[in-house]
Each structure stands twice: as structure tokens, then as C-alpha cells.
Design an enzyme around this catalytic site. Structure first.
Site, PDB file in Angstrom:
ATOM      1  N   PRO A  22      -1.738 -11.959  10.523  1.00  6.69           N
ATOM      2  CA  PRO A  22      -2.715 -11.831  12.178  1.00  6.69           C
ATOM      3  C   PRO A  22      -2.919 -10.451  12.421  1.00  6.69           C
ATOM      4  O   PRO A  22      -2.132  -9.506  11.719  1.00  6.69           O
ATOM      5  CB  PRO A  22      -1.022 -12.570  13.099  1.00  6.69           C
ATOM      6  CG  PRO A  22      -0.155 -12.433  11.753  1.00  6.69           C
ATOM      7  CD  PRO A  22      -1.250 -12.577  10.378  1.00  6.69           C
ATOM      8  N   LYS A  30       8.802 -17.040 -10.573  1.00  2.65           N
ATOM      9  CA  LYS A  30       8.633 -16.305 -10.724  1.00  2.65           C
ATOM     10  C   LYS A  30       7.540 -16.575 -11.629  1.00  2.65           C
ATOM     11  O   LYS A  30       7.897 -17.813 -12.705  1.00  2.65           O
ATOM     12  CB  LYS A  30       9.690 -15.407 -11.639  1.00  2.65           C
ATOM     13  CG  LYS A  30       8.789 -13.625 -12.471  1.00  2.65           C
ATOM     14  CD  LYS A  30       9.446 -13.092 -13.551  1.00  2.65           C
ATOM     15  CE  LYS A  30       8.735 -12.790 -13.804  1.00  2.65           C
ATOM     16  NZ  LYS A  30       9.534 -11.566 -14.848  1.00  2.65           N
ATOM     17  N   ASP A  76      -4.008  -6.408   5.187  1.00  3.63           N
ATOM     18  CA  ASP A  76      -5.376  -7.552   6.103  1.00  3.63           C
ATOM     19  C   ASP A  76      -4.983  -8.952   5.878  1.00  3.63           C
ATOM     20  O   ASP A  76      -5.282  -9.502   6.151  1.00  3.63           O
ATOM     21  CB  ASP A  76      -6.259  -6.845   6.107  1.00  3.63           C
ATOM     22  CG  ASP A  76      -6.625  -5.924   6.691  1.00  3.63           C
ATOM     23  OD1 ASP A  76      -6.071  -5.603   7.915  1.00  3.63           O
ATOM     24  OD2 ASP A  76      -7.483  -5.443   6.828  1.00  3.63           O
ATOM     25  N   PHE A 108      -4.435   3.058  15.027  1.00  5.73           N
ATOM     26  CA  PHE A 108      -4.891   4.029  13.994  1.00  5.73           C
ATOM     27  C   PHE A 108      -5.790   3.796  12.806  1.00  5.73           C
ATOM     28  O   PHE A 108      -6.398   2.418  12.411  1.00  5.73           O
ATOM     29  CB  PHE A 108      -3.369   5.229  12.943  1.00  5.73           C
ATOM     30  CG  PHE A 108      -2.633   5.841  13.337  1.00  5.73           C
ATOM     31  CD1 PHE A 108      -1.822   5.936  14.790  1.00  5.73           C
ATOM     32  CD2 PHE A 108      -2.086   6.581  12.386  1.00  5.73           C
ATOM     33  CE1 PHE A 108      -1.244   6.975  14.934  1.00  5.73           C
ATOM     34  CE2 PHE A 108      -2.023   8.265  13.117  1.00  5.73           C
ATOM     35  CZ  PHE A 108      -1.080   7.404  14.782  1.00  5.73           C
ATOM     36  N   LYS A 142     -13.728   0.425  15.600  1.00  3.27           N
ATOM     37  CA  LYS A 142     -12.084  -0.928  15.886  1.00  3.27           C
ATOM     38  C   LYS A 142     -11.752  -0.939  17.047  1.00  3.27           C
ATOM     39  O   LYS A 142     -10.954  -2.071  17.651  1.00  3.27           O
ATOM     40  CB  LYS A 142     -11.160   0.091  14.348  1.00  3.27           C
ATOM     41  CG  LYS A 142     -11.333  -1.037  13.374  1.00  3.27           C
ATOM     42  CD  LYS A 142      -9.769   0.143  12.586  1.00  3.27           C
ATOM     43  CE  LYS A 142     -10.409  -0.459  10.957  1.00  3.27           C
ATOM     44  NZ  LYS A 142      -9.870   0.196   9.850  1.00  3.27           N
ATOM     45  N   ASN A 151       0.805  -1.153   0.197  1.00  2.00           N
ATOM     46  CA  ASN A 151      -0.146  -0.281   0.288  1.00  2.00           C
ATOM     47  C   ASN A 151       0.894   1.415  -0.324  1.00  2.00           C
ATOM     48  O   ASN A 151       1.877   1.066  -0.311  1.00  2.00           O
ATOM     49  CB  ASN A 151      -0.944  -0.166   1.257  1.00  2.00           C
ATOM     50  CG  ASN A 151      -0.057  -0.088   2.513  1.00  2.00           C
ATOM     51  OD1 ASN A 151      -0.016   1.152   2.721  1.00  2.00           O
ATOM     52  ND2 ASN A 151      -0.574  -1.555   3.302  1.00  2.00           N
ATOM     53  N   GLY A 156      -0.053   1.609  17.271  1.00  2.07           N
ATOM     54  CA  GLY A 156       0.089   1.202  15.762  1.00  2.07           C
ATOM     55  C   GLY A 156       0.032   1.821  14.670  1.00  2.07           C
ATOM     56  O   GLY A 156      -0.936   2.494  14.036  1.00  2.07           O
ATOM     57  N   ILE A 199      -1.810  -7.524  14.167  1.00  2.00           N
ATOM     58  CA  ILE A 199      -0.488  -7.364  15.341  1.00  2.00           C
ATOM     59  C   ILE A 199      -0.968  -6.442  16.197  1.00  2.00           C
ATOM     60  O   ILE A 199      -1.382  -7.327  17.286  1.00  2.00           O
ATOM     61  CB  ILE A 199       0.322  -6.455  14.777  1.00  2.00           C
ATOM     62  CG1 ILE A 199       0.811  -7.437  13.396  1.00  2.00           C
ATOM     63  CG2 ILE A 199       1.255  -6.231  15.543  1.00  2.00           C
ATOM     64  CD1 ILE A 199       1.415  -6.834  12.622  1.00  2.00           C
ATOM     65  N   ILE A 200      -2.106  -5.322  16.411  1.00  2.00           N
ATOM     66  CA  ILE A 200      -2.723  -4.971  17.460  1.00  2.00           C
ATOM     67  C   ILE A 200      -3.890  -5.169  18.207  1.00  2.00           C
ATOM     68  O   ILE A 200      -3.374  -5.449  19.196  1.00  2.00           O
ATOM     69  CB  ILE A 200      -2.517  -3.619  16.912  1.00  2.00           C
ATOM     70  CG1 ILE A 200      -3.039  -2.235  17.651  1.00  2.00           C
ATOM     71  CG2 ILE A 200      -4.074  -3.354  16.261  1.00  2.00           C
ATOM     72  CD1 ILE A 200      -2.993  -0.894  17.730  1.00  2.00           C
TER      73      ILE A 200
END
Ligand code: PMT
Length: 407
Positions: A316, A298, A288, A334, A348, A210, A282, A318-319
Site C-alpha cells: 500500500p 526457511k 514499494d 520525502f 510525486k 533498504n 512521511g 501509505i502517504i
């Protein structure tokens, strides 16, 4: 060590013989990592030329309140928002009087009224003027208004007098400016920050990722360090220098970031001195999902089949896993949203069991991903607070201040 990396200082120069030392002061501030923009009063230009200060600061010098070119480039309100601090050195007795009484009749005095950032003042005047009741009353007003004084120093003066009133030496002014950013509000805390994107491999040459640049996370790490915390940043692939005094762990994928976070927290939890004083923030834009297989070779184009399908599996969270730890670190997430920003951020907070969340609207191209600016809403169980558009460093300081107030 002087730490002013990424700090933006607006330096106001007023009329006095010490104005020649402003040239040296600019060098000291820049050597310490700051970016400097200079504003000169008309009287200051009698003592040193704008050209000298422009050459040293590397930026145009701002002179007039009603200069149409300057207003188009960076007007007084924009300049007031740009700086992390406004430093006036030297500050003459006349300017101090105008500052104390809220005058706004030139660019520098208007900036002082407009800014919401700390103002630091290094007075420079004859010892008799310094001691005069009128000046001392004005100094008391500045202190009452939360303005920080640097000096003055005592010694020989340009007029031949000896006494208090000399401008503090540039090295010491730069040190005082650097110290003004060190709040100490998180002394004794360990802050772990995740930053940047993650890359999820498809094959040896391709990945899913991203637009996160890591700027927000690194600004948070610096602000936490300035607040006195021991800071570890766990960074996805970003191109940002590690801030002085911050420990860094580099990772690539969400799984790497998860493992590094768990290991880092386990290590910190063994430190007796830090029990119960861990803050996790975080900022990372963690993928995700990841491709369920990472091809070893390749993936070749197949002329018989123009479409290929990637099967994704969940990474996973994480936060959410950090918030399950016991003892639970103070956990700050965040939320990068493009619609229903506050509703989604609230969802969230409860789904991930967070203590606080910082919501930003990443549909606005001026802020969020990869910009130097952000604008956020901080949400915690007791309320919410908006930080208007500003540099990510200013936003980070506001977030860290708020986290400190909740400890
Ligand atoms: O890096 P910049 O270019 O400066 O941009 C800053 C930013 C826009 C990336 C930053 O301000 C931001 O909003 N970061 C969070 C981005 C995000 O992924 O938000 P989210 O709503 O998908 O995730 C919510 C929270 O869960 C975040 O704290 C995230 O770090 C965390 N998370 C998400 C997924 C996952 N698998 N593990 C996580 O820990």
C-alpha cells in the site's frame, strides 16, 4: 525538563572572572543531552585553562583563528556550521562591543560573523560597566541584530559592588538555551512521522529492506516536538532512542506501517481539539514491493536448481492513502532520488496529492541514507527552497519551520 538532546552548542568563553562558571555550564548542557565544543578568547585563558574545559566538554578546545592544525581538524567555518546555536558565556564588555560592531579579529568573533544559527549572549561585567552608555548602545545593537541576551543577573559582584552585571547562573543559562529551541510554532498541532526502513519477509530468517537508519525521521520528530506539537513517530526497525515527549509505535513491514498510520490518524481525528490540525510527514523509506508469500519455514538451498525467483507484489502507498483522508492532514512526503531529483519529486507531489515534498539526492554518499548530514530541496505549490548541507537536526528544524509557515 531541560531538553537539549542532540543539540550541538558552540560555547564561546571570553575574559572575565565568571569564566570559572563556564565549567559548570558545560556540565549542565551535557547533562541535558547537548554536545558542546568550546572556543576561548586569549583573555578567557587568563581565568580558566583550556585543559579544564576540554576535559569537561570531551572535545578539543578551539583557541586560534589561524591555527593550521585546527583549520585542518575543524576550521571556523566548519565550526560555525556544526553548531545548532552559539552561546557566549561569559560575554565581557569588550567582546560585546566587538560583536556589536562586527569585528572579526579572533576565532570567536569570526564565528559570530560566519554562523547562520542563533547567537545567545550571557553578559558578565561590573555594574558600572553594564550601565555605561557605550555598553548600553552596544547591547541595543545586539538586540537589533537578533542576538538573544541571557541576563545579566543582579547581586554581589567579584569587585565588591552590588548591582546588575553578574553572569546568570549556569542552570538558568542552560534553561534559556533549551527554551530558545522551543519555538511554539506548532502548538495545538499533532504531527505524525513515519521513519526508517520497512522489512519485507521472505521466510522466517530473510527479508528485503533498504539502508534507511531512521535518523532523518527522528530528527523531524524532535524538531516538531520543539515547535510545540504533540508528536507520534511510527518507526520501522531502527536502533534509535525515542526522543523525550514523543510517542512511538514500532512496526516491521510496510503493511504494518500502513495499518499503524491509519489507526493513529483515526484516533487523532476523534480528538476534537485537534480537528484540522494534523500534519503527516512521511520520512520512511517504505518498501514499494514485498514477496507475495512469506514462507513459513526457511527456504532451503536446492542443489538441483541454482536460481530461484521471488514474485513481488505492490505494498500500500501509505502517504497517498493519508492524502485521501477527509479531513486531509497537511501531507508532507520525502523523495529519495538518485537522478532527476527535482523532476521526480514534482511528479510525486501530484501523483500522491501532497502539500509539500522534501527531495534529497541519495546518490551522494555524504548525505541521505544513514548519514548524519543531509541537503534537501523543499517543494510546495508556491515555490521551492534549498537547505544546504548540514546535520539532519538542522535540516529538520528548517523543514519544520517551513511547514509552520505554510499553516
Ligand atoms: O533514515 P535515514 O538514514 O536518515 O535516511 C533518510 C531518508 C533518505 C530515508 C529520507 O530523507 C527520505 O528520503 N525518505 C523517503 C524515502 C523514500 O522511500 O522515498 P520514495 O521516493 O520512495 O517515496 C516517496 C514518499 O512516499 C515518501 O514520503 C515515502 O515515505 C512515501 N511512501 C513510499 C512508498 C510507500 N509504499 N508508501 C509511502 O508512504
Amino acid at each position: 525538563m531541560l531538553r537539549l538532546a542532540n543539540k550541538r552548542i558552540v560555547l564561546g568563553v571570553t575574559g572575565g572572572i565568571a569564566a570559572y562558571k563556564s565549567a559548570e555550564l558545560i556540565r549542565r548542557l551535557i547533562d541535558a543531552g547537548a554536545e558542546v565544543r568550546v572556543v576561548m578568547t586569549t583573555a578567557a585563558q587568563e581565568f580558566i585553562t583550556p585543559l579544564t574545559l576540554q576535559a569537561l566538554s570531551g572535545n578539543p578546545v578551539h583557541l586560534e583563528l589561524l591555527d593550521t592544525d585546527a583549520e585542518a581538524g575543524m576550521g571556523h567555518i566548519e565550526l560555525a556550521r556544526w553548531g545548532d546555536a552559539l552561546l557566549i558565556a561569559p560575554a565581557s564588555a569588550d567582546f560585546i562591543a566587538r560583536l556589536a560592531h562586527g569585528h572579526g579579529n579572533d576565532l570567536l568573533s569570526t564565528l559570530c560573523l560566519a554562523t547562520r544559527r542563533p547567537i545567545l549572549v550571557a553578559p558578565a561585567m561590573n555594574q558600572g560597566m553594564w550601565d555605561s552608555p557605550a555598553n548600553q548602545n552596544n547591547i541595543a545593537l545586539l538586540i537589533n541584530n537578533g542576538i538573544q541576551l541571557i541576563g545579566p543577573a543582579a547581586g554581589y559582584q567579584a569587585c565588591g559592588d552590588i548591582g546588575l552585571g553578574r553572569m546568570t547562573e549556569p542552570d538558568d543559562i542552560a534553561l534559556a538555551v533549551a527554551e530558545s529551541f522551543q519555538t511554539g510554532a506548532l502548538t495545538g498541532f499533532h504531527v505524525v512521522v513515519t521513519a526508517g526502513p520497512t522489512q519485507e519477509a521472505i521466510d522466517p530468517v530473510r527479508y528485503i529492506s533498504n539502508h534507511s537508519s531512521g535518523k532523518m525521521g527522528f530528527a523531524i520528530a524532535e524538531a516538531a516536538r520543539d515547535a510545540g506539537a504533540a508528536v507520534t513517530i511510527i518507526a520501522g526497525p531502527v536502533n534509535i532512542k525515542t526522543p523525550d515527549g514523543v510517542s512511538r509505535i514500532d512496526v516491521i513491514s510496510a503493511q504494518d506501517m500502513y495499518a499503524a498510520t491509519q489507526q493513529c490518524l483515526e484516533r487523532i481525528e476523534t480528538l476534537d481539539s485537534l480537528k484540522g490540525q494534523v500534519i503527516f510527514i512521511g520520512t520512511a523509506a517504505v518498501a514499494d514491493y514485498r514477496p507475495d508469500t512469506n514462507a513459513t519455514q526457511k527456504i532451503k538451498k536446492n542443489p538441483d536448481n541454482p536460481n530461484i525467483t521471488l514474485q513481488l507484489v505492490e505494498n500500500p502507498d501509505i502517504i497517498a492513502e493519508v492524502a485521501k483522508r477527509s479531513p486531509k492532514p497537511f501531507t508532507v512526503g520525502f523523495a529519495a532520488e538518485t537522478q532527476n531529483v527535482i523532476d521526480y519529486a514534482n511528479a510525486k507531489i501530484s501523483r500522491k496529492n501532497l502539500d509539500m515534498i522534501v527531495a534529497n539526492d541519495v546518490s551522494n554518499k555524504q548525505i541521505g541514507f544513514n548519514s548524519d548530514l543531509n541537503a534537501v530541496t523543499i517543494i510546495w505549490p508556491g515555490g521551492s527552497k534549498t537547505l544546504d548541507i548540514a546535520s539532519k537536526h538542522i535540516i529538520a528544524n528548517g523543514i519544520i519551520q517551513h511547514i509552520s509557515s505554510l499553516q
